[in-house]
Design an enzyme around this catalytic site. Structure first.
Site, short mmCIF file in Angstrom:
data_model
loop_
_atom_site.label_atom_id
_atom_site.label_comp_id
_atom_site.label_asym_id
_atom_site.label_seq_id
_atom_site.Cartn_x
_atom_site.Cartn_y
_atom_site.Cartn_z
N GLY A 16 0.74 -1.45 0.08
CA GLY A 16 0.21 -0.06 0.07
C GLY A 16 0.95 1.53 0.10
O GLY A 16 1.67 1.43 0.80
N ASN B 278 4.41 -5.45 5.96
CA ASN B 278 4.79 -6.82 6.21
C ASN B 278 5.00 -7.65 5.16
O ASN B 278 5.84 -8.26 5.11
CB ASN B 278 3.66 -7.08 7.24
CG ASN B 278 3.89 -6.47 8.60
OD1 ASN B 278 4.80 -6.89 9.18
ND2 ASN B 278 2.79 -5.82 9.03
N ILE C 37 0.92 2.74 6.94
CA ILE C 37 0.43 3.62 7.80
C ILE C 37 -0.12 2.76 8.92
O ILE C 37 -0.58 3.38 10.17
CB ILE C 37 -1.02 4.55 7.07
CG1 ILE C 37 -2.00 2.99 6.65
CG2 ILE C 37 -0.64 5.27 5.83
CD1 ILE C 37 -3.36 3.76 6.30
N ASP C 38 -0.06 1.56 9.10
CA ASP C 38 -0.85 0.59 10.01
C ASP C 38 0.13 0.64 11.30
O ASP C 38 -0.07 0.25 12.41
CB ASP C 38 -0.83 -0.72 9.46
CG ASP C 38 -1.79 -0.68 8.20
OD1 ASP C 38 -1.52 -1.97 7.34
OD2 ASP C 38 -2.34 0.20 7.93
N HIS D 46 -5.75 -2.23 9.03
CA HIS D 46 -5.46 -3.48 8.79
C HIS D 46 -5.85 -4.52 10.23
O HIS D 46 -6.94 -4.21 10.56
CB HIS D 46 -4.05 -4.14 8.44
CG HIS D 46 -4.11 -5.31 7.59
ND1 HIS D 46 -2.79 -6.18 7.54
CD2 HIS D 46 -5.05 -6.08 6.76
CE1 HIS D 46 -3.23 -7.16 6.67
NE2 HIS D 46 -4.43 -7.19 6.36
O1 F6P Z 1 -1.65 -1.89 4.68
C1 F6P Z 1 -2.19 -0.42 4.52
C2 F6P Z 1 -3.68 -0.51 4.09
O2 F6P Z 1 -4.11 0.93 3.89
C3 F6P Z 1 -4.57 -0.95 5.23
O3 F6P Z 1 -4.71 -0.18 6.50
C4 F6P Z 1 -5.59 -1.31 4.86
O4 F6P Z 1 -6.44 -2.42 5.40
C5 F6P Z 1 -5.09 -1.92 3.16
O5 F6P Z 1 -3.76 -1.13 3.24
C6 F6P Z 1 -6.04 -1.62 2.14
O6 F6P Z 1 -5.31 -2.36 0.96
P1 F6P Z 1 -5.80 -2.22 -0.36
O7 F6P Z 1 -4.79 -0.82 -0.93
O8 F6P Z 1 -5.04 -3.30 -1.36
O9 F6P Z 1 -7.28 -1.82 -0.81
#
Ligand code: F6P
Length: 358
Positions: free
Chosen positions: A32, A131, A154-155, A199
């Protein structure tokens, strides 16, 4: 003039001859996006080019770019304007090259990456990511590639580092949103629920909930009882506060069908009879310019990643411990999550102030 040009070439030749080959490093951003990635690219590349005399290759779209040989040369000029720019100039993806093959015709992605890294002549790859990226970086190190990684999300759920860049910016955006909900909640005597990202971790909800004056903060790490939540709202009414702000992390337990914010809003309205509305902050938390904290953390981590490379210390992730930048083996990070614990000081102080954590 002629003499100075000859002298310059002499110095360059000597430097290369005595100093050995010029190191050539690749850099990629994966997973992300978040504010601060471009500041990290700038931190790595400015140190590499200007201080260590390295060549830098930008790899597009995360690990997908390593598979496709989709690269560009990065020069000092490429780095202008990056410090405060959101997103990533290299692009990103969630490509996982070590994911189990689903059919015998699937290509051997790790072997393709090994070959492309060799063909590109890369001495090391800097992986900037969360991660999933740390896990892939550890596996690339495991098949003999030189890798150094920088924690990004950001998590704030990456093991081994007190903070990852992107977190402070997301908390700042979420806190501003919570501030804005107070006025509409009190105007309408409503309960306003805001769902933030994170997350499986509750860091963004905890930090923004406390900074934004949330009355109820629900995070995945602490089980909640909706009757306690309802009771808190009713108690506030009895104390002359006919509205409440509820901050929920997206990863909390729900009925498995609705999003966290929608689920909690419906449950509250059922429990208390209060008019309740929900806001899902979503991708706004990942956009825009990084805070000054994230810019400086990104700059420091980027520079230290390049120092590890110059010292030949591979297979490591740069970390923040207190106010010191250190590094730990990627093998210690991969597959782990850093979650909120109930003894965190914000929870201890929040409990004492009467904030409901479920
Ligand atoms: O890991 C960062 C994050 O924004 C999480 O907080 C969120 O659940 C996830 O990515 C969303 O994933 P994507 O960008 O694949 O929709």
């Amino acid at each position: 003039m002629k003499n100075s040009i000859i002298l310059l070439f002499f110095f360059i030749f000597t430097a290369i001859y005595l100093g050995g080959e010029i190191m050539k490093i690749g850099i990629l951003t994966s997973g992300g996006d978040c504010p601060g990635i471009n500041a990290t690219i700038r931190g790595v590349c400015k140190a590499a080019i200007n201080h260590y005399g390295m060549d830098v290759v930008g790899i597009h779209s995360g690990f997908q770019g390593l598979l496709d040989n989709d690269v560009e040369i990065l020069t000092d000029k490429s780095l202008s304007g990056l410090l405060n720019m959101g997103g990533t100039i290299l692009g990103t993806s969630r490509e996982k090259p070590f994911k189990k093959k689903t059919s015998p015709t699937d290509v051997d992605k790790p072997a393709i990456i090994q070959n492309n890294v060799k063909e590109l002549g890369l001495d090391c790859i800097v992986c900037i990511g969360g991660n999933g990226t740390q896990k892939t970086a550890a596996k690339l190190a495991g098949i003999g590639l030189n890798v150094v990684s920088v924690p990004k999300t950001i998590d704030n759920d990456i093991w081994g580092t007190d903070f990852s860049f992107g977190f402070d910016s997301a908390v700042s955006i979420a806190t501003d949103a919570i501030d804005r909900l107070h006025s509409t909640a009190s105007a309408h005597k409503r309960v306003m629920v805001i769902e933030v990202m994170g997350h499986k971790a509750g860091w963004i909800a905890l930090y923004s909930g406390m900074a934004g004056g949330g009355d109820i903060i629900l995070i995945p790490e602490i089980p909640y009882d909706i009757k306690n939540v309802g009771g808190t709202i009713i108690d506030r009414l009895k104390r002359g506060k006919p509205y409440s702000i509820v901050v929920v992390a997206e990863g909390i337990l729900t009925d498995g069908k609705k999003r966290a914010g929608e689920f909690i809003a419906q449950e509250i309205e059922y429990e208390t009879g209060f008019e309740t509305r929900e806001t899902v902050l979503g991708y706004i938390q990942r956009g825009g310019s990084p805070t000054s904290f994230d810019r400086n953390l990104a700059t420091r981590m980027g520079g230290h990643a390049t120092e590890l490379i110059a010292n030949g210390e591979f297979g490591r992730m740069v970390t923040l411990c207190g106010d010191t930048i250190k590094s730990i083996p990627l093998s210690e990070v991969a597959g782990k999550l850093k979650l909120v614990t109930e003894d965190h000081d914000l929870i201890v102080q929040g409990n004492r102030m009467g904030i409901c954590f479920g």
